[in-house]
Design a protein around this motif. Structure first.
Motif, PDB file in Angstrom:
ATOM      1  N   ASN A  37      44.719  48.107  51.847  1.00  0.00           N
ATOM      2  CA  ASN A  37      45.728  47.269  51.182  1.00  0.00           C
ATOM      3  C   ASN A  37      46.082  47.851  49.824  1.00  0.00           C
ATOM      4  OD1 ASN A  37      45.896  45.105  53.087  1.00  0.00           O
ATOM      5  ND2 ASN A  37      43.876  44.427  52.376  1.00  0.00           N
ATOM      6  N   LEU A  38      47.304  47.578  49.398  1.00  0.00           N
ATOM      7  CA  LEU A  38      47.709  47.966  48.047  1.00  0.00           C
ATOM      8  C   LEU A  38      47.830  46.702  47.196  1.00  0.00           C
ATOM      9  CD1 LEU A  38      48.624  50.092  46.018  1.00  0.00           C
ATOM     10  CD2 LEU A  38      50.939  49.920  46.941  1.00  0.00           C
ATOM     11  N   PHE A  39      46.939  46.593  46.210  1.00  0.00           N
ATOM     12  CA  PHE A  39      46.967  45.454  45.285  1.00  0.00           C
ATOM     13  C   PHE A  39      47.587  45.897  43.964  1.00  0.00           C
ATOM     14  CE2 PHE A  39      43.434  44.463  48.117  1.00  0.00           C
ATOM     15  CZ  PHE A  39      43.651  43.127  48.395  1.00  0.00           C
ATOM     16  N   VAL A  40      48.321  44.987  43.346  1.00  0.00           N
ATOM     17  CA  VAL A  40      48.878  45.254  42.021  1.00  0.00           C
ATOM     18  C   VAL A  40      48.398  44.138  41.103  1.00  0.00           C
ATOM     19  CG1 VAL A  40      51.004  45.410  40.668  1.00  0.00           C
ATOM     20  CG2 VAL A  40      50.933  46.362  42.980  1.00  0.00           C
ATOM     21  N   PRO A 146      56.417  46.670  50.924  1.00  0.00           N
ATOM     22  CA  PRO A 146      56.602  45.222  51.087  1.00  0.00           C
ATOM     23  C   PRO A 146      55.304  44.476  51.408  1.00  0.00           C
ATOM     24  CG  PRO A 146      58.234  46.465  52.337  1.00  0.00           C
ATOM     25  CD  PRO A 146      57.231  47.458  51.844  1.00  0.00           C
ATOM     26  N   SER A 147      54.292  45.193  51.933  1.00  0.00           N
ATOM     27  CA  SER A 147      53.052  44.467  52.237  1.00  0.00           C
ATOM     28  C   SER A 147      52.058  44.516  51.074  1.00  0.00           C
ATOM     29  CB  SER A 147      52.413  45.023  53.507  1.00  0.00           C
ATOM     30  OG  SER A 147      52.129  46.383  53.324  1.00  0.00           O
ATOM     31  N   SER A 148      52.475  45.054  49.918  1.00  0.00           N
ATOM     32  CA  SER A 148      51.557  45.072  48.769  1.00  0.00           C
ATOM     33  C   SER A 148      51.331  43.642  48.282  1.00  0.00           C
ATOM     34  CB  SER A 148      52.122  45.947  47.648  1.00  0.00           C
ATOM     35  OG  SER A 148      53.409  45.524  47.281  1.00  0.00           O
ATOM     36  N   ILE A 149      50.199  43.456  47.623  1.00  0.00           N
ATOM     37  CA  ILE A 149      49.799  42.109  47.196  1.00  0.00           C
ATOM     38  C   ILE A 149      49.812  42.079  45.673  1.00  0.00           C
ATOM     39  CG2 ILE A 149      47.925  40.397  47.275  1.00  0.00           C
ATOM     40  CD1 ILE A 149      47.403  42.864  49.805  1.00  0.00           C
ATOM     41  N   LEU A 150      50.660  41.222  45.113  1.00  0.00           N
ATOM     42  CA  LEU A 150      50.869  41.221  43.666  1.00  0.00           C
ATOM     43  C   LEU A 150      50.187  40.027  43.003  1.00  0.00           C
ATOM     44  CD1 LEU A 150      53.101  43.160  44.761  1.00  0.00           C
ATOM     45  CD2 LEU A 150      54.530  42.392  42.873  1.00  0.00           C
ATOM     46  N   ILE A 151      49.329  40.331  42.044  1.00  0.00           N
ATOM     47  CA  ILE A 151      48.570  39.279  41.347  1.00  0.00           C
ATOM     48  C   ILE A 151      48.965  39.285  39.872  1.00  0.00           C
ATOM     49  CG2 ILE A 151      46.245  38.420  40.797  1.00  0.00           C
ATOM     50  CD1 ILE A 151      45.207  40.286  43.086  1.00  0.00           C
ATOM     51  N   PHE A 152      49.284  38.112  39.365  1.00  0.00           N
ATOM     52  CA  PHE A 152      49.619  38.001  37.938  1.00  0.00           C
ATOM     53  C   PHE A 152      48.434  37.389  37.204  1.00  0.00           C
ATOM     54  CE2 PHE A 152      51.631  36.047  34.188  1.00  0.00           C
ATOM     55  CZ  PHE A 152      52.332  37.146  33.705  1.00  0.00           C
ATOM     56  N   LEU A 153      47.932  38.100  36.207  1.00  0.00           N
ATOM     57  CA  LEU A 153      46.830  37.586  35.398  1.00  0.00           C
ATOM     58  C   LEU A 153      47.432  36.997  34.118  1.00  0.00           C
ATOM     59  CD1 LEU A 153      43.680  37.465  35.336  1.00  0.00           C
ATOM     60  CD2 LEU A 153      43.754  39.544  33.949  1.00  0.00           C
ATOM     61  N   ALA A 154      47.274  35.696  33.969  1.00  0.00           N
ATOM     62  CA  ALA A 154      47.922  34.998  32.846  1.00  0.00           C
ATOM     63  C   ALA A 154      46.891  34.596  31.793  1.00  0.00           C
ATOM     64  CB  ALA A 154      48.629  33.757  33.377  1.00  0.00           C
ATOM     65  N   PRO A 155      47.304  34.569  30.519  1.00  0.00           N
ATOM     66  CA  PRO A 155      46.398  34.052  29.485  1.00  0.00           C
ATOM     67  C   PRO A 155      46.426  32.525  29.523  1.00  0.00           C
ATOM     68  CG  PRO A 155      48.501  34.675  28.514  1.00  0.00           C
ATOM     69  CD  PRO A 155      48.609  34.977  29.982  1.00  0.00           C
ATOM     70  N   PRO A 156      45.395  31.860  28.999  1.00  0.00           N
ATOM     71  CA  PRO A 156      45.426  30.395  28.985  1.00  0.00           C
ATOM     72  C   PRO A 156      46.607  29.877  28.164  1.00  0.00           C
ATOM     73  CG  PRO A 156      43.343  31.241  28.067  1.00  0.00           C
ATOM     74  CD  PRO A 156      44.157  32.423  28.451  1.00  0.00           C
ATOM     75  N   CYS A 157      46.965  30.585  27.084  1.00  0.00           N
ATOM     76  CA  CYS A 157      48.159  30.250  26.299  1.00  0.00           C
ATOM     77  C   CYS A 157      48.513  31.454  25.426  1.00  0.00           C
ATOM     78  CB  CYS A 157      47.930  29.007  25.434  1.00  0.00           C
ATOM     79  SG  CYS A 157      46.637  29.267  24.205  1.00  0.00           S
ATOM     80  N   MET A 158      49.717  31.430  24.844  1.00  0.00           N
ATOM     81  CA  MET A 158      50.175  32.589  24.075  1.00  0.00           C
ATOM     82  C   MET A 158      49.363  32.782  22.785  1.00  0.00           C
ATOM     83  SD  MET A 158      52.239  34.147  25.910  1.00  0.00           S
ATOM     84  CE  MET A 158      53.226  35.318  25.000  1.00  0.00           C
ATOM     85  N   ASP A 159      48.903  31.687  22.197  1.00  0.00           N
ATOM     86  CA  ASP A 159      48.091  31.810  20.965  1.00  0.00           C
ATOM     87  C   ASP A 159      46.809  32.591  21.248  1.00  0.00           C
ATOM     88  OD1 ASP A 159      49.917  30.466  19.572  1.00  0.00           O
ATOM     89  OD2 ASP A 159      48.794  28.582  19.396  1.00  0.00           O
ATOM     90  N   GLU A 160      46.221  32.288  22.389  1.00  0.00           N
ATOM     91  CA  GLU A 160      44.975  32.958  22.778  1.00  0.00           C
ATOM     92  C   GLU A 160      45.243  34.454  23.022  1.00  0.00           C
ATOM     93  OE1 GLU A 160      41.903  31.978  22.797  1.00  0.00           O
ATOM     94  OE2 GLU A 160      41.103  33.781  23.787  1.00  0.00           O
ATOM     95  N   LEU A 161      46.395  34.749  23.628  1.00  0.00           N
ATOM     96  CA  LEU A 161      46.739  36.148  23.893  1.00  0.00           C
ATOM     97  C   LEU A 161      46.875  36.923  22.572  1.00  0.00           C
ATOM     98  CD1 LEU A 161      47.547  38.165  26.196  1.00  0.00           C
ATOM     99  CD2 LEU A 161      49.902  37.728  25.526  1.00  0.00           C
ATOM    100  N   GLU A 162      47.554  36.306  21.617  1.00  0.00           N
ATOM    101  CA  GLU A 162      47.749  36.938  20.307  1.00  0.00           C
ATOM    102  C   GLU A 162      46.395  37.204  19.643  1.00  0.00           C
ATOM    103  OE1 GLU A 162      50.664  35.036  17.883  1.00  0.00           O
ATOM    104  OE2 GLU A 162      50.293  36.367  16.183  1.00  0.00           O
ATOM    105  N   LYS A 163      45.512  36.219  19.759  1.00  0.00           N
ATOM    106  CA  LYS A 163      44.164  36.362  19.180  1.00  0.00           C
ATOM    107  C   LYS A 163      43.436  37.556  19.811  1.00  0.00           C
ATOM    108  CE  LYS A 163      40.849  33.115  19.445  1.00  0.00           C
ATOM    109  NZ  LYS A 163      40.509  31.724  19.768  1.00  0.00           N
ATOM    110  N   ARG A 164      43.546  37.661  21.150  1.00  0.00           N
ATOM    111  CA  ARG A 164      42.842  38.750  21.858  1.00  0.00           C
ATOM    112  C   ARG A 164      43.430  40.110  21.489  1.00  0.00           C
ATOM    113  NH1 ARG A 164      42.201  36.377  28.048  1.00  0.00           N
ATOM    114  NH2 ARG A 164      41.288  34.406  27.456  1.00  0.00           N
TER     115      ARG A 164
END
Ligand code: 5GP
Length: 222
Positions: A37-40, A146-164
C-alpha cells in the motif's frame, strides 16, 4: 528523526527494477507478490509527523518511509540520505525534468520531491510505503495513485501548533510565520484526505495511525 534510520542512496532514473533484471528460472512463472500500500501522511509543519511515523514504522514492520529530495538547508540534526537527500535548485530542476519525482512542491521557499523509482520498487516488492509530505504533494499522489491512503495529522488547535513550532527552534521568526500561514491553508484542505488523526496525545495518535495501516492491509481490493 532518530539516528536508527538507515541511509538510502538516491536511485537513478536508469535503475532497473528488480523484476526487470531477474531471469525466470526454468521458464516458470515468477512468484507473484501482492503489491504494498502507499500511505501519505500530511499535516502542518510542527504537528509531529516524524515523531508519529517513526513510532509507527518501529511498531508495524513491513512498512518503509521514502526519503525525499530537498533544496532546504540541512539542519544540524539531519543526515544526508537518511532524513533527506539535500541538493541545490539546479539539480532539483534537472531531476524534475527527468521525471524523477512522483510529486514535488515548493514549501516555504524550498523545493521538496519524492523519488519515483524507490517508491514504486518497494511497492512492487510488497512493502507498504509511507510518504511524509505536505498537502500539494498529497494531492498529486492521490491523482496518480488512486488507491493510495491519505492521512491528515491535525494539531489539537492552532495555538498549540505555534507553541510546538517555536519550541522546536529550528527556524528563524520569518520562516515560522511562513509555516504558520501555510498551516492555516493546509487545515482547510482536510477534505482531500481519507482519515484525520488529531495529535493531542502522541500514544493515541500512534495507535490511530497503526489501526489505519492494519485495517488497510485487510481491505479487499478489486
Ligand atoms: P521540513 O522543511 O520541515 O522538513 O518540511 C517542510 C514540509 O515539507 C513538511 O510538511 C514536510 O512533510 C514536507 N515534505 C517533506 N518532503 C516532501 C516531499 O518530498 N514532497 C512534498 N510535497 N512535501 C514534502
Amino acid at each position: 528523526m532518530p539516528a536508527s534510520k538507515s541511509k538510502q542512496s538516491l536511485p537513478k532514473e536508469s535503475d532497473q527494477t528488480d523484476s526487470d533484471s531477474e531471469p525466470v528460472e526454468g521458464g516458470k512463472e515468477p512468484h507473484k507478490v501482492n503489491p504494498g500500500n502507499l500511505f501519505v501522511l500530511t499535516g502542518p509543519s510542527g504537528v509531529g509527523k516524524n515523531t508519529i511515523i517513526d513510532r509507527v514504522l518501529a511498531e508495524a514492520g513491513g512498512i518503509v518511509e521514502s526519503v525525499s529530495v530537498t533544496t532546504r538547508k540541512q539542519r544540524e540534526s539531519e543526515r544526508d540520505g537518511v532524513d533527506y537527500f539535500f541538493t541545490d535548485r539546479e539539480s532539483f530542476e534537472k531531476m524534475k525534468k527527468q521525471n524523477h519525482f512522483i510529486e514535488h512542491a515548493e514549501f516555504a521557499g524550498n523545493y521538496y520531491g519524492t523519488p519515483r523509482n524507490w517508491v514504486e520498487n518497494r511497492i512492487r516488492e510488497g512493502l507498504d510505503v509511507v510518504l511524509v509530505i505536505e498537502v500539494q504533494g498529497a494531492k498529486q499522489v492521490k491523482k496518480q495513485f488512486p488507491s493510495s491512503i491519505l492521512i491528515f495529522l491535525a494539531p489539537p488547535c492552532m495555538d498549540e501548533l505555534e507553541k510546538r513550532l517555536r519550541s522546536r527552534a529550528t527556524e528563524p521568526e520569518d520562516v515560522i510565520a511562513m509555516r504558520l500561514d501555510k498551516a492555516g491553508q493546509e487545515m482547510k484542505e482536510r477534505d482531500v484526505f481519507h482519515y484525520e488523526v488529531v495529535n493531542e496525545d502522541v500514544d493515541q495518535a500512534v495507535n490511530n495511525v497503526l489501526s489505519i495501516v492494519y485495517a488497510e492491509r485487510c481491505r479487499i481490493r478489486p
